[in-house]
Design an enzyme around this catalytic site. Structure first.
Site, PDB file in Angstrom:
ATOM      1  N   MET A   1     -21.658  10.650  24.529  1.00 34.76           N
ATOM      2  CA  MET A   1     -22.615  11.550  23.876  1.00 34.76           C
ATOM      3  C   MET A   1     -21.956  12.875  23.483  1.00 34.76           C
ATOM      4  O   MET A   1     -22.273  13.442  22.440  1.00 34.76           O
ATOM      5  CB  MET A   1     -23.821  11.805  24.788  1.00 34.76           C
TER       6      MET A   1
ATOM      7  N   ASP B   1     -23.203  23.455   6.379  1.00 37.61           N
ATOM      8  CA  ASP B   1     -23.741  24.817   6.393  1.00 37.61           C
ATOM      9  C   ASP B   1     -22.842  25.781   5.624  1.00 37.61           C
ATOM     10  O   ASP B   1     -23.330  26.618   4.863  1.00 37.61           O
ATOM     11  CB  ASP B   1     -23.921  25.293   7.833  1.00 37.61           C
TER      12      ASP B   1
END
Length: 158
Positions: A113, A128
């Site tokens: 993860m 971004d």
């Protein structure tokens, strides 16, 4: 792997008890990519983006995200990571940037993860930083490539 481990016998979500699991060296490698306009790709490749070193900032963001995975994914255990590295490969032919992350720890649970989170956040950071010139960028193909360590041993994508 024949049952979902994050649910108890009554079907309620819970954090898996890893207290009795062996502490072993664990490695996970994950990858993904972001595809953009050729002009945006060139800007990133040349380092001429007005916001600065896009890939350098994305690398730091990915490392930082790997350390915050348990804050983002509700049932993840907080881990003491021993190593996280991000590599970027630029593919001019497809105007894509490939990101690969290697995460490591020594402990009772894996780092899949953390590696996957680092990939996602690194790609989001590229988006971004470049969205002012290219809102149509596409992130995808995020996957675990391999994991090592623990009871289940070694696994590699087919």
């Amino acid at each position: 792997m024949n049952k979902l481990t994050h649910f108890d016998s009554a079907g309620q979500a819970h954090m898996v008890d890893v207290g009795d699991k062996a502490h072993t060296h664990r490695i996970a490698i994950a990858a993904g990519k972001i595809t953009m306009l050729p002009s945006t790709f060139k800007m990133v490749e040349e380092g001429s983006h007005k916001k600065g070193d896009v890939l350098g900032i994305a690398r730091i963001a990915g490392i930082q995200a790997s350390k915050k995975t348990s804050d983002l994914i509700p049932l993840c255990h907080p881990l003491a990571l021993t190593h996280v590295s991000l590599q970027f490969a630029l593919d001019e032919k497809t105007s894509s940037i490939h990101c690969q992350v290697r995460a490591e720890t020594t402990g009772p649970t894996g780092v899949e993860m953390e590696a996957l989170t680092a990939v996602q956040v690194a790609l989001l950071t590229i988006y971004d930083m470049c969205k002012a010139v290219d809102r149509g960028m596409v992130m995808g193909d995020v996957k675990l490539l391999e994991k090592n360590g623990g009871k289940s041993g070694e696994w590699k994508i087919s």
